[in-house]
Every structure is written in C-alpha cells, then in structure tokens.
Motif scaffolding. Sequence first.
Motif, PDB file in Angstrom:
ATOM      1  N   UNK A 249      73.244  40.376  55.022  1.00  0.00           N
ATOM      2  CA  UNK A 249      72.952  39.640  54.801  1.00  0.00           C
ATOM      3  C   UNK A 249      74.025  38.822  54.078  1.00  0.00           C
ATOM      4  N   UNK A 250      74.877  39.616  53.801  1.00  0.00           N
ATOM      5  CA  UNK A 250      76.075  39.152  52.995  1.00  0.00           C
ATOM      6  C   UNK A 250      77.084  38.627  53.696  1.00  0.00           C
TER       7      UNK A 250
ATOM      8  N   UNK B  69      72.126  34.058  45.373  1.00  0.00           N
ATOM      9  CA  UNK B  69      71.971  35.387  44.806  1.00  0.00           C
ATOM     10  C   UNK B  69      70.282  35.939  44.969  1.00  0.00           C
ATOM     11  N   UNK B  70      70.136  37.225  44.589  1.00  0.00           N
ATOM     12  CA  UNK B  70      68.890  37.934  45.353  1.00  0.00           C
ATOM     13  C   UNK B  70      68.848  38.437  46.607  1.00  0.00           C
ATOM     14  N   UNK B  71      69.670  37.446  47.235  1.00  0.00           N
ATOM     15  CA  UNK B  71      69.992  37.434  49.315  1.00  0.00           C
ATOM     16  C   UNK B  71      71.202  38.852  48.989  1.00  0.00           C
ATOM     17  N   UNK B  72      72.317  38.368  48.847  1.00  0.00           N
ATOM     18  CA  UNK B  72      73.658  38.640  48.717  1.00  0.00           C
ATOM     19  C   UNK B  72      74.409  39.327  48.446  1.00  0.00           C
TER      20      UNK B  72
ATOM     21  N   UNK C  18      82.925  28.328  43.295  1.00  0.00           N
ATOM     22  CA  UNK C  18      82.225  27.984  44.109  1.00  0.00           C
ATOM     23  C   UNK C  18      81.819  29.531  44.459  1.00  0.00           C
ATOM     24  N   UNK C  19      81.325  30.036  43.507  1.00  0.00           N
ATOM     25  CA  UNK C  19      81.258  31.495  44.070  1.00  0.00           C
ATOM     26  C   UNK C  19      79.879  31.661  44.147  1.00  0.00           C
ATOM     27  N   UNK C  20      78.484  30.242  43.874  1.00  0.00           N
ATOM     28  CA  UNK C  20      77.486  30.679  44.125  1.00  0.00           C
ATOM     29  C   UNK C  20      76.961  30.475  45.414  1.00  0.00           C
TER      30      UNK C  20
END
Length: 372
Positions: A341-342, A305-308, A298-300
Amino acid sequence: MLKILFILTGLNYAGAENQVVQLCRGFRSRGHQALVVSMVEPEAYLEELGELGVEVRSLGMAKGVPDPRGILRLRQIIKEFGPDVVHSHLVHANILARITRLFVKMPVLICTAHNVNEGGKLREWLYRMTDPLCELTTNVSEEAVRQYVERKVVPRHKIKFMPNGITLGSFGQGRDKEWLADELGIAADSFVWLAVGRLVPEKDYPNLFAAFTAVLKQYPGSVLLVAGTGPERPALEKQCRELGIEDQVKLLGLRKDIPALMRFADAYVMSSQWEGFPMVLLEASASGLPMVVTDVGGNREAVLDGVSGLLVPPEDSQQLSDRMLEMMSLSTVELAAMGEQARKHVSERFDMEVIVTQWTRIYELKGISPGV
C-alpha cells in the motif's frame, strides 16, 4: 529547451538537496539545461550531477555568516547563464535570490520552502518583506502551506503546494538479508527497524531510543539501524550505553546504500519533532516498507495511517513503542500488504515524472514556454 538555475543553501546529503538532484535528472532527461548554485562549498552529489551534465557553482559563503559578496557572485552567474527561470530552495537561498533580483534581471523567480517552520519570526518577516520580489512560493506539504498562510508568511494567492517526488526505479522491493546481515553482524531472523536522517535535535532520536528500549523487552532480538551523521552522535552513543542498548542500536554514520538498507529492513521508523515533507518517507514507501512515524508536518500526507503505516504523536515514547510493537505483532503477509500500500500510494502521487511535469507547467504558467 528551458534553462533552469537552482540555488541551494548548500549541497549535502539531505532531503531538499536530494530533491534538487532528482529534478535535475528529470529535466535533463527531457532535454532541458540546469545549473546548480550552492551558497556554501558543496559536499555531496557532485559526481552524480557531473554525470548528468549539470554544472555546480559555489558562492564561497561561510555558514552562518552574512556576506554581501554572495549577491554579486550570484548576479554574475545569472548574467553568464541567462536562465529562463531561477528556482531557489530553503530559506537562506530564497532570501538571497530575492535580494539579488534587485540587481539583475530574472525572467521568473520561484522560491521553495521545505518545512513548516524555517527558523523563527525574523526569517518569516524577511519572507514577508521580500515576497514582491518573486512570482511564487511553494512548500512541500499541504500542512506547511496552510500554516504559512495562517501566519501570514506568504499571501494565499502567492503560495502553492508542490510535493517532493521520487524516482521509483531507484528503490526496489525484496528482503534478501544475507549480505548486509554479515556486514552488520545481524542475525538473519532479527526484526530490523531502520531510521535515516541527520543526528540533530529535531529528529528526536532520544525519544526513539527510549521507545526502542521498551520494544526490546518484548523482542530482545530486534535491531535498530540509524543511518546519518550529525552533532548529536556523542550524546546518542552515551544514551545507548546508559540504556544498555548499544548492541541492538547500530549508528551507521553516512551511508550511500540507503536503497539496500531499505530492502534489508523490515520496517521504517521516524521520531521527528517537526518535518516539512521528508524524502526518506517516499523512499521507504517506494521500497515497500511499512512505517511508524510521528504525526508532524507533511508526514500524514506521505503515510496513510492504518494503511501504509502508523502515525503517533511527537515526543511520546510510550505511544511510539506501542505502535512499533503493534507493527511487529503483524504477520509477514500483513506487513507485506502494508508495504505494498505504501508503494502504491507513492507511485500514484509522488512519481518524479509526474512532479517534473507539474513543475514544467508552473514554469510555463509564469510566462515561460519551452523552445521560446
């Protein structure tokens, strides 16, 4: 008031156990009663649960040794406590709870898995055979749910995605390095990577250390902090010496100040070969840390990706080092924006108050209403 009995394989410093503690905190704040049962002797969170007014009971079982007496002990605890819902976590506790239901009344039994793979075909067969003994199975990532259905571990109509949650207030932002820099012997201007997790094969620290060795060629002053204990420590210490990075990699052992370490670090990194839905990624997100993590489990769902953060394939030290270098090349402003963002992502989807509300609805849909 709901009476909720949680069953775990054990109580140590790991993601599933942390999640149960947070659920206890959330339910207690709403006036519900909780009891935690550990199959083996508990090793962690006893003080925290005690402060919450949550009793912890042990079944006195030994790791890796089937013991039918555990069924009798759990049966007795359930008869004494009289729970409205029994909620088990992790494969051993899930199977034990299901079998125990043959011998004692449980109004509702919900079983939560915490990984894409919980240990092979035998365990999956046991899940299939005992599925009629529970109302619902949940898993902590959408990918895990998809794979469980695909492999026919659980029927589609009896499994639900329920993510882990996090108490955002426990993890603040800020990058004050001075006091931890002194303790750890790190220069104030060093770029600090942080990894948190048990020192076990599935975390694939050898891959991370190989990648970090390449990073050091361009950023020789950078540091990698690894917080966690486990059986792989001697081998990892040996690898660090062989790679000549023992001064830049600091194996910190067990730490109880993870929020402070996250405030101290500049970025988070994870090299796992497989995962369920790591709590630590929610913690890093809540701390405003940009992340480089392997694209497993579930990492994604936790890292955009590319945001946080940045996702990389597992077991590929070249790509891992490339993404770490890419992140280190960002400006302070760009890193802060990724970290923001994260934090925004985790606050919108994984706030513990939201998760407790969702669990309450699940319990109610299975025939339980608070106050009844």
